[in-house]
Structures are given as structure tokens and as C-alpha cells.
Design an enzyme around this catalytic site. Structure first.
Site, PDB file in Angstrom:
ATOM      1  N   ASP A   1       0.838  -1.194   0.000  1.00 36.73           N
ATOM      2  CA  ASP A   1       0.000   0.000   0.000  1.00 36.73           C
ATOM      3  C   ASP A   1       0.870   1.240   0.000  1.00 36.73           C
ATOM      4  O   ASP A   1       2.040   1.186   0.325  1.00 36.73           O
ATOM      5  CB  ASP A   1      -0.822   0.051   1.300  1.00 36.73           C
ATOM      6  CG  ASP A   1      -1.978  -0.918   1.275  1.00 36.73           C
ATOM      7  OD1 ASP A   1      -2.187  -1.562   0.237  1.00 36.73           O
ATOM      8  OD2 ASP A   1      -2.652  -1.019   2.316  1.00 36.73           O
TER       9      ASP A   1
ATOM     10  N   LYS B   1      -3.098   3.716  -3.181  1.00 37.39           N
ATOM     11  CA  LYS B   1      -3.829   4.873  -3.658  1.00 37.39           C
ATOM     12  C   LYS B   1      -2.884   5.999  -3.974  1.00 37.39           C
ATOM     13  O   LYS B   1      -1.914   6.214  -3.265  1.00 37.39           O
ATOM     14  CB  LYS B   1      -4.715   5.374  -2.530  1.00 37.39           C
ATOM     15  CG  LYS B   1      -6.157   5.113  -2.745  1.00 37.39           C
ATOM     16  CD  LYS B   1      -6.921   5.682  -1.588  1.00 37.39           C
ATOM     17  CE  LYS B   1      -7.774   4.595  -0.998  1.00 37.39           C
ATOM     18  NZ  LYS B   1      -8.772   5.083  -0.092  1.00 37.39           N
TER      19      LYS B   1
ATOM     20  N   MET C   1     -10.836   7.398   8.756  1.00 41.82           N
ATOM     21  CA  MET C   1     -11.617   8.051   7.707  1.00 41.82           C
ATOM     22  C   MET C   1     -10.903   9.214   7.064  1.00 41.82           C
ATOM     23  O   MET C   1      -9.927   9.718   7.582  1.00 41.82           O
ATOM     24  CB  MET C   1     -12.889   8.575   8.307  1.00 41.82           C
ATOM     25  CG  MET C   1     -12.589   9.313   9.593  1.00 41.82           C
ATOM     26  SD  MET C   1     -13.587  10.716   9.858  1.00 41.82           S
ATOM     27  CE  MET C   1     -12.405  11.726  10.677  1.00 41.82           C
TER      28      MET C   1
END
Ligand code: SAH
Length: 490
Positions: free
Chosen positions: A37, A59, A174
Site C-alpha cells: 500500500d 492509492k 476516515m
């Protein structure tokens, strides 16, 4: 077909490389393939073996990422080809890491897998902010909640009423953009708007920040502070403990950026010490040690051997095959680091002057009779010592064991170092070579280890802001600390 390799679903922890597990490091070092990641510690992959296939499936800036199906397909395909695969994920692989889905895919394909837990951000970021997620009499339960819901599920998949009633700490993983909605929903469903809350940005990473406010005010406070991902949000009375237990931000060099310009091989101890004190360290080595071809003469012919630097000590001892060769001469060194380096080889120096400069060694040797001296040192070292011994009538030989040479500054290191609040120089040559590579020394406060380094800085046209009283790396750190506690924060 050969037997499949194993897939290891490995947690890399929240960002601080020190929080990688021993098991993770071991598997990274052995893997044939590593799929990682974006949010894994920068140094985590340093231990991968040469030839390992390393793929970033993370990402990019919170946007597009290699689709999960593609990652899973890659994982299974590489393992079926007989290769051992490390799937390295931020935090813990089974906490909002989709590790469960990847394990299911392995199972379906008949690929063996193992899970290596990691330190999850929802516990680590609060810990580094001085917030225990449970505390006797304050919080006896914790809920981990995701703010990014699966894109296809409606957001209402989160039971806000239940969370509002939850008797314990709420930990939200989040995007910060969700903060306002989260606070709004919780309060609307009955959670007390005055309850303590906190956002921890970049938990365990350089520049970690904590914003504390009552739940109702947290979104505005976070926005005002410009908090960005990655961040963990905590809701519950334990959040208030940050004010009392926030140990990280209380460290003396917290929030300070410091460039370390010494050679990479030697930078780590100084950089480590500065990091422990809370500094963000920019490693910008502009020099490298280059050993020279040198024959060690018969040492028994000398009555004094001077070793003037730790590098000199290591280069000398690397070439001395038999420690008995050192039995003859008296041994004098400059600096406790040099003394330490010799002790590592079982040699106890006879003379270590109080101050770590050549002049001080000359003084310390004043009463010592010297007929023939050998000085083991860097090629470019100053001639203070040989000259002074020569004046006293000694026959002096200089043994140059190494030289320092320019090391090109890595991409970005120049700007990062010049943008730092402090730049540290542990030798005259590191000052000269850094100046040559960077083109200037303007910007940071310049911290010098001692007079010779300060003189080199002045010759380059820059006045050191700080000069260490004790001319050692520890002395440099002490001087920097004193300056940082006195100087207004920039
Ligand atoms: N498996 C990971 C979580 C992945 S979800 C774990 O166990 O930690 C990604 C979210 O984790 C981010 O949006 C952020 O909320 C949180 N996160 C990851 N690293 C973080 C860090 N260093 N500081 C604060 N939050 C972090």
C-alpha cells in the site's frame, strides 16, 4: 505444476518504521514479491532482497488505486507461479485493510496464506497523542468505525443511533472530509456535543499533530488547523487525556526540522538521537568516506600513535591484523567517539584530551616525551598536530587512511535541507562539501560541532548560529537543544 508459494498478509504498522514487527521485517527480507500500500513506512521496503518484485498497489493522493480485484488477481497469480508473496498493508491487515477478502481469494484459489498482525492506526495514533483508548472508570469499550464506507453501500450502513449510544470510545478511520457529517450524525442521534474529541493527523509519523475540541466543535477546529489525511478521530472522555499525557508533542525538539549533513554511514546515530528528541530529520549527506590504500608501518618503531577521528580508528583497526602490533606506542586520540571506536577493538587509549580538537591534544601531550610519532587520520585533516609535535623535535609521520569525497545530494534533499530550521555540521569537510553541493548555506540556523567547523563555515561566508562547547555529536545536540529552547519558534 509446482506447488504454490505462500501469501503473507502483513501489517506494516501506522507509519513509524520502528513499529514494524520483527516478523514483518523477516518476511519482507525473504519475499519474492511484495505488493504494498501507499501508507507503509518509507523504510519498510529497504530490507527487500535484490531481485524481489516490488509493486505499489496503493492509492495515489487519496484518488485512484489499483482496483482491489486487480490486486487480488496479482496476489493469487504470483503465488500460483510458486512465489512467496508479501501483501504489505498499512496498520493491521484485518482492520479496514480488506485483508479478509484477500484471504478468501487465496482460499478459493487453493493458495496457502498466513496473517501477520500489525499495529493498527486506531490504537497507535492515539497512543502517540497520549490518548489511551480505554481507561479504568472512563472508557471500558472501544468501537473501531470506518468513515469510508464501501462505495456501493449506502452510508446508512453505519448505525449512527447505536454508535451515539455506544458506552465507550469511538475511533474513526476516515477521510477528514467526513468529519463534519460524523459529528453532526452523532450529536443528532443523542451523543453529547460537549464530549471530548480529538483528531490525530499523521499519527506516529514526522509532523504528527493533534487537534482537540468538544465533539460539536471538532470539525471546525480541524478545518481551521488544516488537518488532512491520514487522520484518526476519537470521540470519548479519553480524548481529554491528551492535554495531560500528550508526550510526543512535549518532546524538546517537537515540530523542529533539522538537516544532518554528515556521511550516511555515520548519520544514523545523530539522526536517531534528534528523532528521539522529537525532531523531524532531513538526511542530506554531501560527503562519503573513501578508504585509501595505505600500508601500516611497523608500529613498534613509534613511541606515540595519534588517532584523530572515529573513521581513522576504524580504518586503522581494519588494517591491523594482529592487535599485538599496537602494544608498543602510547596511544592518544581526539574525541570520545574515537576512544569508543578503539575500545570496540579492545584498545584502551592512554590520552583523551578534555576538548575534542587537535589543539587540546597538543596541550595534553605537553608533558609526554615523544621521539617518533605516527598520526593516523584523514588525508585532508589540519596540520596542527604534526606541526606542533615537529616543533617539539619529534619525528612525525602522517598516515592518511581515508579521505572524504563529495556525495551528490539526493533529489529533494537540497531543498529539504535548506528549508530546515537547523542544519548540523560535524566537520569542516561536511560544511564545504554540503556548500558545494547545495550552492549556499542560506536558510537554516547553522549548528557547528566546534571551532574548525565554524571556521570552515565562516570561510564560506556563513556565520554559525550555534557552536557546540563540547566538540562531539552529543555536545552538538546539547547546544542545539539549548538554542531551540531559547530561540522563538519559527
Ligand atoms: N489497516 C489500517 C487502516 C486502513 S484504512 C490500520 O489498521 O491502521 C486507512 C485509514 O487509516 C486512514 O484513512 C486513516 O484514518 C487511518 N490511518 C492510517 N495510518 C494513519 C496514521 N499514520 N495516522 C492517522 N491515521 C491513519
Amino acid at each position: 505444476m509446482s506447488a504454490p508459494g505462500t501469501v503473507y498478509l502483513v501489517g506494516a504498522g501506522p507509519g513509524d518504521p520502528g513499529l514494524l514487527t520483527a516478523r514483518a521485517l523477516d518476511l519482507i527480507a525473504r519475499a519474492d514479491v511484495i505488493l504494498h500500500d501507499r501508507l507503509v513506512p518509507a523504510d519498510a521496503l529497504g530490507g527487500a532482497r535484490t531481485g524481489a518484485e516490488v509493486v505499489d498497489v496503493g492509492k495515489v493522493g487519496g484518488g485512484e488505486q489499483v482496483p482491489q480485484e486487480e490486486t487480488t488477481r496479482l496476489l493469487v497469480e504470483r503465488a500460483l507461479a510458486g512465489r512467496d508473496v508479501v501483501r504489505l498493508k498499512g496498520g493491521d491487515p484485518f482492520v479496514f485493510g480488506r485483508g479478509g477478502e484477500e484471504a478468501q481469494a487465496c482460499r478459493a484459489a487453493g493458495v496457502p496464506f498466513e496473517v501477520v498482525p500489525g499495529v493498527t492506526a486506531g490504537v497507535a495514533a492515539p497512543a502517540y497523542a497520549g490518548i489511551p483508548v480505554t481507561q479504568r472508570g472512563v472508557a471500558s469499550a472501544v468501537a473501531f468505525v470506518t468513515g469510508h464506507e464501501d462505495a456501493v453501500k449506502p452510508e446508512t450502513a453505519i448505525d449512527w443511533a447505536a454508535l451515539a449510544r455506544f458506552p465507550g470510545t469511538l475511533v474513526f478511520y476516515m477521510g477528514v472530509r467526513r468529519l463534519e457529517r460524523i459529528a453532526e450524525r452523532l450529536v443528532a442521534c443523542g451523543r453529547d456535543g460537549d464530549e471530548p474529541a480529538a483528531v490525530v493527523e499523521r499519527g506516529t509519523l514526522p509532523g504528527q499533530r493533534t487537534v482537540r475540541a468538544p465533539l460539536r466543535e471538532l470539525p471546525a477546529a480541524a478545518a481551521a488547523a488544516g488537518v488532512r489525511a491520514p487522520a484518526i478521530t476519537l470521540v470519548g472522555p479519553v480524548a481529554a487525556l491528551h492535554d495531560e499525557l500528550g508526550w510526543l508533542e512535549a518532546r524538546p525538539l517537537a515540530g523542529r526540522t533539522i538537516a544532518v549533513t554528515r556521511a550516511r554511514a555515520q548519520a544514523s546515530a545523530l539522526a536517531g538521537r534528534l528523532r528521539e528528541l522529537g525532531a523531524e530529520v532531513v538526511e542530506a549527506p554531501a560527503i562519503r568516506i573513501e578508504p585509501l590504500e595505505a600500508e601500516i608501518p611497523v608500529l613498534a618503531a613509534y613511541d606515540l600513535l595519534c588517532v584523530t577521528s572515529p573513521n581513522g580508528a576504524h580504518e586503522l583497526m581494519r588494517r591491523v591484523r594482529d592487535a599485538r602490533a599496537l602494544a608498543g606506542p602510547r596511544i592518544a586520540v581526539i574525541g570520545p567517539g574515537t576512544a569508543r571506536a578503539l575500545r570496540e577493538h579492545g584498545i584502551e587509549p592512554d590520552v583523551v584530551p578534555a576538548r575534542s580538537v587537535a589543539e587540546s591534544l597538543v596541550e595534553a601531550l605537553a608533558g609526554v616525551p615523544v621521539r617518533r610519532a605516527l598520526i593516523a587520520r584523514a588525508e585532508e585533516a589540519r596540520d596542527v598536530l604534526p606541526d606542533a609535535l615537529g616543533v617539539r623535535g619529534a619525528e612525525v609521520d602522517v598516515l592518511s587512511l581515508y579521505r572524504t569525497v563529495a556525495e551528490p545530494l539526493a533529489d529533494g534533499a537540497r531543498a529539504a535541507a535548506l528549508g530546515a530550521e537547523y542544519a548540523t555540521f560535524t566537520s569542516a569537510s561536511s560544511a564545504r562539501f554540503f556548500h558545494a553541493a547545495a550552492g549556499t548555506l542560506a536558510g537554516p540556523r547553522l549548528v557547528s560541532i566546534g571551532p574548525a567547523t565554524s571556521a570552515a563555515l565562516r570561510e564560506l561566508g556563513f556565520e554559525p548560529a550555534v557552536e557546540a562547547a563540547d566538540h562531539t555529536p552529543d555536545g552538538l545536540v546539547a547546544a542545539l537543544l539549548a538554542d531551540a529552547s531559547g530561540a522563538a519558534r519559527g
